[in-house]
Design an enzyme around this catalytic site. Sequence first.
Site, PDB file in Angstrom:
ATOM      1  N   ASP A  16       5.739   4.996   4.987  1.00  0.00           N
ATOM      2  CA  ASP A  16       6.668   4.078   5.649  1.00  0.00           C
ATOM      3  C   ASP A  16       6.749   2.715   4.935  1.00  0.00           C
ATOM      4  O   ASP A  16       7.455   1.820   5.407  1.00  0.00           O
ATOM      5  CB  ASP A  16       6.294   3.888   7.133  1.00  0.00           C
ATOM      6  CG  ASP A  16       4.908   3.312   7.326  1.00  0.00           C
ATOM      7  OD1 ASP A  16       3.969   3.738   6.618  1.00  0.00           O
ATOM      8  OD2 ASP A  16       4.742   2.417   8.176  1.00  0.00           O
ATOM      9  N   HIS A  17       6.073   2.574   3.812  1.00  0.00           N
ATOM     10  CA  HIS A  17       6.177   1.343   3.009  1.00  0.00           C
ATOM     11  C   HIS A  17       6.801   1.592   1.639  1.00  0.00           C
ATOM     12  O   HIS A  17       7.154   0.642   0.948  1.00  0.00           O
ATOM     13  CB  HIS A  17       4.793   0.693   2.850  1.00  0.00           C
ATOM     14  CG  HIS A  17       4.258   0.185   4.155  1.00  0.00           C
ATOM     15  ND1 HIS A  17       4.253  -1.154   4.488  1.00  0.00           N
ATOM     16  CD2 HIS A  17       3.776   0.849   5.234  1.00  0.00           C
ATOM     17  CE1 HIS A  17       3.763  -1.285   5.706  1.00  0.00           C
ATOM     18  NE2 HIS A  17       3.466  -0.078   6.187  1.00  0.00           N
ATOM     19  N   ASP A  76      -0.298  -4.074   6.286  1.00  0.00           N
ATOM     20  CA  ASP A  76      -0.858  -3.518   7.519  1.00  0.00           C
ATOM     21  C   ASP A  76      -2.317  -3.933   7.717  1.00  0.00           C
ATOM     22  O   ASP A  76      -3.088  -3.231   8.383  1.00  0.00           O
ATOM     23  CB  ASP A  76      -0.744  -1.988   7.525  1.00  0.00           C
ATOM     24  CG  ASP A  76       0.700  -1.526   7.648  1.00  0.00           C
ATOM     25  OD1 ASP A  76       1.598  -2.385   7.712  1.00  0.00           O
ATOM     26  OD2 ASP A  76       0.928  -0.306   7.665  1.00  0.00           O
ATOM     27  N   HIS A 129       4.388  -4.541  10.279  1.00  0.00           N
ATOM     28  CA  HIS A 129       4.915  -3.940  11.508  1.00  0.00           C
ATOM     29  C   HIS A 129       5.018  -4.998  12.593  1.00  0.00           C
ATOM     30  O   HIS A 129       4.350  -6.033  12.540  1.00  0.00           O
ATOM     31  CB  HIS A 129       3.976  -2.837  12.033  1.00  0.00           C
ATOM     32  CG  HIS A 129       3.943  -1.621  11.164  1.00  0.00           C
ATOM     33  ND1 HIS A 129       4.767  -0.534  11.374  1.00  0.00           N
ATOM     34  CD2 HIS A 129       3.189  -1.312  10.090  1.00  0.00           C
ATOM     35  CE1 HIS A 129       4.512   0.390  10.457  1.00  0.00           C
ATOM     36  NE2 HIS A 129       3.558  -0.054   9.663  1.00  0.00           N
ATOM     37  N   HIS A 154       0.851  -1.193   0.000  1.00  0.00           N
ATOM     38  CA  HIS A 154       0.000   0.000   0.000  1.00  0.00           C
ATOM     39  C   HIS A 154       0.880   1.234   0.000  1.00  0.00           C
ATOM     40  O   HIS A 154       2.087   1.158   0.188  1.00  0.00           O
ATOM     41  CB  HIS A 154      -0.982  -0.003   1.172  1.00  0.00           C
ATOM     42  CG  HIS A 154      -0.366   0.081   2.537  1.00  0.00           C
ATOM     43  ND1 HIS A 154       0.450  -0.900   3.050  1.00  0.00           N
ATOM     44  CD2 HIS A 154      -0.449   1.028   3.497  1.00  0.00           C
ATOM     45  CE1 HIS A 154       0.835  -0.556   4.276  1.00  0.00           C
ATOM     46  NE2 HIS A 154       0.310   0.619   4.567  1.00  0.00           N
ATOM     47  N   HIS A 196      -7.366  -0.938   6.056  1.00  0.00           N
ATOM     48  CA  HIS A 196      -6.321  -0.047   6.576  1.00  0.00           C
ATOM     49  C   HIS A 196      -6.221   1.180   5.672  1.00  0.00           C
ATOM     50  O   HIS A 196      -6.028   2.289   6.145  1.00  0.00           O
ATOM     51  CB  HIS A 196      -5.003  -0.813   6.635  1.00  0.00           C
ATOM     52  CG  HIS A 196      -3.832   0.038   7.002  1.00  0.00           C
ATOM     53  ND1 HIS A 196      -3.730   0.646   8.229  1.00  0.00           N
ATOM     54  CD2 HIS A 196      -2.735   0.400   6.295  1.00  0.00           C
ATOM     55  CE1 HIS A 196      -2.590   1.334   8.263  1.00  0.00           C
ATOM     56  NE2 HIS A 196      -1.986   1.215   7.098  1.00  0.00           N
TER      57      HIS A 196
END
Length: 255
Positions: free
Chosen positions: A60-61, A133, A171, A56, A114
């Site tokens: 942070d990805h 996530d 995570h 996605h 998410h």
Amino acid sequence: MPAEIRVFRCLEDNIGALVHDPGTGACAAIDAPEEGPIITALEETGWRLTDILVTHRHRDHVQGIEALKLRTGCRVVAPEKAASAVPGLDATVREGDTVRVGDLSAHVWETPGHCRDHIAYWFAADGAVFAGDTIFTLGCGRVSESSFADMWASLVRLAGLPDKARVYTGHDYTIANARFALAVDPDNAALKARAAEAERAKTEGRFLIPSTIGEEKATNPFLRAGEPAVARSVGREGDDPQVVFQALREWKNRF
Ligand SMILES: [Zn+2]
């Protein structure tokens, strides 16, 4: 030949993953949270990065993509719905597509909840799902953009995988998730054992990823929204599991 998989920490609590096909030498990073730890993992394994598979569009990805692509020339594959937000994009995928990494192959599942564009990669022959996530060990992602119904449907779909399917998450929130899970489901013996195992792993510098679908079904409160004891914890006994799920997720946001 079966896939070889390596997981490692990135940033503060992200999990990086490499999937390697020993037959062809192809290797995919699942998301690119941070360049440095991915390069280190490649150096330690001797694998050569050929692909990045994005779950996605959250920063942070994807923030390591440009540097990794510049360095390796790898192909970048991302959800069609995230196309405008993913740098260096080469190919987009949607529900029902298959992505190949050398001779390995993954089914693309759209798993909104998410966020709207979220997808999971299910390497069926290897029994491994990269769930980003959507689901975490003992927890699940926050719901934004999409509805609670969407997130619940995505979790139910993942829960339908074989019990022994390994679940790789975006995570590691396991310790905090375990505290919440114990508040929801305090009499669950399997959960108590798993929470203790998570603490032990932490002191040894390990983390409980991958998990398995079977372990999550037994201990993850969000997958257990259909259990009377879990429904009772949010005053929703007898209600539809989706309603229980929403109440659990809202409680977790305040926990
Ligand atoms: Zn995210």
